[in-house]
Scaffold this motif. Structure first.
Motif, PDB file in Angstrom:
ATOM      1  N   VAL A   1       0.839  -1.198   0.000  1.00 13.94           N
ATOM      2  CA  VAL A   1       0.000   0.000   0.000  1.00 13.94           C
ATOM      3  C   VAL A   1       0.873   1.247   0.000  1.00 13.94           C
ATOM      4  O   VAL A   1       0.627   2.205  -0.745  1.00 13.94           O
ATOM      5  N   GLU A   2       1.917   1.245   0.808  1.00 12.89           N
ATOM      6  CA  GLU A   2       2.747   2.443   0.958  1.00 12.89           C
ATOM      7  C   GLU A   2       3.607   2.716  -0.277  1.00 12.89           C
ATOM      8  O   GLU A   2       3.670   3.848  -0.770  1.00 12.89           O
ATOM      9  N   ALA A   3       4.280   1.698  -0.776  1.00 15.70           N
ATOM     10  CA  ALA A   3       5.222   1.882  -1.884  1.00 15.70           C
ATOM     11  C   ALA A   3       4.608   1.591  -3.238  1.00 15.70           C
ATOM     12  O   ALA A   3       5.219   1.883  -4.272  1.00 15.70           O
ATOM     13  N   GLY A   4       3.425   1.016  -3.284  1.00 15.78           N
ATOM     14  CA  GLY A   4       2.812   0.657  -4.555  1.00 15.78           C
ATOM     15  C   GLY A   4       3.565  -0.478  -5.224  1.00 15.78           C
ATOM     16  O   GLY A   4       3.963  -1.442  -4.572  1.00 15.78           O
ATOM     17  N   LEU A   5       3.786  -0.338  -6.536  1.00 14.07           N
ATOM     18  CA  LEU A   5       4.548  -1.332  -7.297  1.00 14.07           C
ATOM     19  C   LEU A   5       5.997  -0.873  -7.357  1.00 14.07           C
ATOM     20  O   LEU A   5       6.275   0.295  -7.653  1.00 14.07           O
ATOM     21  N   SER A   6       6.922  -1.783  -7.101  1.00 11.47           N
ATOM     22  CA  SER A   6       8.319  -1.364  -7.045  1.00 11.47           C
ATOM     23  C   SER A   6       9.242  -2.426  -7.625  1.00 11.47           C
ATOM     24  O   SER A   6       8.891  -3.602  -7.751  1.00 11.47           O
ATOM     25  N   THR A   7      10.450  -1.973  -7.970  1.00  8.02           N
ATOM     26  CA  THR A   7      11.490  -2.830  -8.536  1.00  8.02           C
ATOM     27  C   THR A   7      12.845  -2.352  -8.023  1.00  8.02           C
ATOM     28  O   THR A   7      13.007  -1.165  -7.716  1.00  8.02           O
ATOM     29  N   PRO A   8      13.840  -3.246  -7.926  1.00  6.06           N
ATOM     30  CA  PRO A   8      15.169  -2.802  -7.520  1.00  6.06           C
ATOM     31  C   PRO A   8      15.936  -2.098  -8.627  1.00  6.06           C
ATOM     32  O   PRO A   8      16.996  -1.528  -8.380  1.00  6.06           O
ATOM     33  N   ASN A   9      15.400  -2.116  -9.857  1.00  4.49           N
ATOM     34  CA  ASN A   9      16.107  -1.586 -11.014  1.00  4.49           C
ATOM     35  C   ASN A   9      15.449  -0.294 -11.488  1.00  4.49           C
ATOM     36  O   ASN A   9      14.300  -0.292 -11.936  1.00  4.49           O
ATOM     37  N   ILE A  10      16.162   0.820 -11.403  1.00  4.61           N
ATOM     38  CA  ILE A  10      15.598   2.124 -11.744  1.00  4.61           C
ATOM     39  C   ILE A  10      15.191   2.191 -13.217  1.00  4.61           C
ATOM     40  O   ILE A  10      14.132   2.734 -13.563  1.00  4.61           O
ATOM     41  N   ALA A  11      16.009   1.639 -14.095  1.00  7.64           N
ATOM     42  CA  ALA A  11      15.674   1.661 -15.520  1.00  7.64           C
ATOM     43  C   ALA A  11      14.428   0.822 -15.793  1.00  7.64           C
ATOM     44  O   ALA A  11      13.585   1.200 -16.625  1.00  7.64           O
ATOM     45  N   GLU A  12      14.283  -0.293 -15.099  1.00  7.67           N
ATOM     46  CA  GLU A  12      13.094  -1.123 -15.283  1.00  7.67           C
ATOM     47  C   GLU A  12      11.848  -0.393 -14.807  1.00  7.67           C
ATOM     48  O   GLU A  12      10.759  -0.554 -15.388  1.00  7.67           O
TER      49      GLU A  12
ATOM     50  N   THR B   1       3.953 -13.828  -1.984  1.00 10.00           N
ATOM     51  CA  THR B   1       5.234 -13.459  -1.379  1.00 10.00           C
ATOM     52  C   THR B   1       5.686 -12.065  -1.784  1.00 10.00           C
ATOM     53  O   THR B   1       6.572 -11.493  -1.150  1.00 10.00           O
ATOM     54  N   LYS B   2       5.087 -11.513  -2.859  1.00  8.50           N
ATOM     55  CA  LYS B   2       5.467 -10.162  -3.293  1.00  8.50           C
ATOM     56  C   LYS B   2       4.843  -9.084  -2.408  1.00  8.50           C
ATOM     57  O   LYS B   2       5.305  -7.937  -2.406  1.00  8.50           O
ATOM     58  N   TRP B   3       3.785  -9.465  -1.676  1.00  5.28           N
ATOM     59  CA  TRP B   3       3.107  -8.487  -0.834  1.00  5.28           C
ATOM     60  C   TRP B   3       4.000  -8.085   0.339  1.00  5.28           C
ATOM     61  O   TRP B   3       4.532  -8.919   1.064  1.00  5.28           O
ATOM     62  N   GLY B   4       4.194  -6.788   0.508  1.00  4.21           N
ATOM     63  CA  GLY B   4       5.027  -6.279   1.592  1.00  4.21           C
ATOM     64  C   GLY B   4       6.482  -6.096   1.205  1.00  4.21           C
ATOM     65  O   GLY B   4       7.262  -5.533   1.978  1.00  4.21           O
ATOM     66  N   THR B   5       6.870  -6.567   0.017  1.00  2.00           N
ATOM     67  CA  THR B   5       8.239  -6.378  -0.471  1.00  2.00           C
ATOM     68  C   THR B   5       8.351  -5.013  -1.146  1.00  2.00           C
ATOM     69  O   THR B   5       7.454  -4.600  -1.878  1.00  2.00           O
ATOM     70  N   VAL B   6       9.451  -4.318  -0.892  1.00  2.41           N
ATOM     71  CA  VAL B   6       9.652  -2.975  -1.452  1.00  2.41           C
ATOM     72  C   VAL B   6      11.017  -2.908  -2.116  1.00  2.41           C
ATOM     73  O   VAL B   6      12.043  -3.169  -1.491  1.00  2.41           O
ATOM     74  N   GLY B   7      11.022  -2.585  -3.405  1.00  2.00           N
ATOM     75  CA  GLY B   7      12.264  -2.400  -4.136  1.00  2.00           C
ATOM     76  C   GLY B   7      12.718  -0.956  -4.104  1.00  2.00           C
ATOM     77  O   GLY B   7      12.033  -0.076  -3.563  1.00  2.00           O
ATOM     78  N   LEU B   8      13.862  -0.689  -4.681  1.00  2.00           N
ATOM     79  CA  LEU B   8      14.458   0.649  -4.644  1.00  2.00           C
ATOM     80  C   LEU B   8      13.558   1.710  -5.266  1.00  2.00           C
ATOM     81  O   LEU B   8      13.431   2.817  -4.754  1.00  2.00           O
TER      82      LEU B   8
END
Length: 282
Positions: free
Chosen positions: A195-206, A227-234
């Motif tokens: 909820v807080e970060a929305g959709l995220s990825t560790p890769n800025i270009a991606e 398992t993706k729920w609650g995970t936050v990428g860069l």
């Protein structure tokens, strides 16, 4: 072990993982009471989850593994995780595809699973930035026989770009290719969702390439296991409100489903036990 026993073990471990991530840690005796199973069963489940790298065992219980927000696992490492959930999600998502439509598939192991269910959908145009997804359609065409492309088989457009550890093509070349196209539906895999970060990825270009995909799509369908729920990428690239439909698996708790339903118009919970998908909302 029978298929039913395997399924029960996977469901139980999914509930344990959800509990660990939601609470920040659990004790073995709490899990035995909650799941009504033996101490030994819980410890075996924790061992299995620890081998997957999603929890860390501590004295008397377990805590979630906190990865660096820049950590991006390779395709092979991710493809070995949550196989049943990804297959269930892929089957449910494939039912949303209409023959003759133009769709986009982003990179990821769940969209890779989805591609296998789409090879026989007639008259599809598929745009993807995933070399793995493109290979699925190429292999299907090759195995169909020496006669070349079957009548009505999908037309696949692979964007260019710089390759990521998960075999996606990203960056300015991919962005430019996607910018000029328009899709009926985008099926988007994600590294993390909250909820807080929305959709995220560790890769800025991606992240930027995914934004381009979303801008070109009439409808955005996110395919993500529990398992993706609650995970936050860069890098965050969209809010939950930008999603039209989330297709996930039955490992999400009812509490989490209710939280998602406040932001996402459509929630499909894939459930192998009923051989289909159960509408969670909308």
């Amino acid at each position: 072990m029978s298929d039913n026993q395997n399924l029960l073990a996977e469901q139980r471990r999914a509930l344990i993982l959800d509990e660990v991530r939601r609470r920040g840690g659990v004790r073995v005796n709490e899990l035995t009471r909650k799941l009504n199973v033996s101490d030994m069963t819980v410890r075996r489940d924790l061992d299995a989850l620890a081998r997957q790298g999603v929890i860390e065992k501590v004295h008397g219980g377990a805590v979630p593994v906190v990865e660096a927000s820049t950590h991006e696992p390779g395709f092979e490492a991710k493809s070995a995780l949550e196989l049943t959930a990804k297959e269930d999600i892929a089957r449910a998502a494939a039912a949303l595809v209409q023959p003759g439509s133009a769709i986009a598939l982003s990179g990821g192991t769940t969209t890779f699973a989805l591609a296998h269910h789409l090879v026989d959908v007639p008259e599809l145009t598929v745009v993807t930035n995933s070399t793995r997804v493109a290979d699925v359609f190429h292999t299907a065409r090759q195995t169909a026989g020496a006669g070349g492309q079957r009548s009505g088989s999908p037309v696949v457009v692979l964007t260019g770009g710089v390759r990521t550890p998960s075999d996606s093509l990203v960056g300015p070349v991919a962005d430019q290719a996607i910018r000029s196209l328009h899709f009926d539906v985008l099926f988007l895999g994600v590294h993390g969702i909250s909820v807080e970060a929305g959709l995220s990825t560790p890769n800025i270009a991606e992240a930027e390439t995914n934004r381009r995909f979303m801008r070109s799509a009439r409808r955005v369908v996110v395919v993500a296991d529990h398992t993706k729920w609650g995970t936050v990428g860069l890098s965050s690239f969209a809010t939950l409100d930008a999603i039209d439909t989330l297709v996930t698996d039955s490992g999400l708790s009812e509490e989490t489903r209710a939280e998602i339903a406040e932001h996402v118009p459509g929630l499909l919970v894939a459930d192998r036990a009923t051989s289909g998908s159960v509408p969670g909302n909308g």
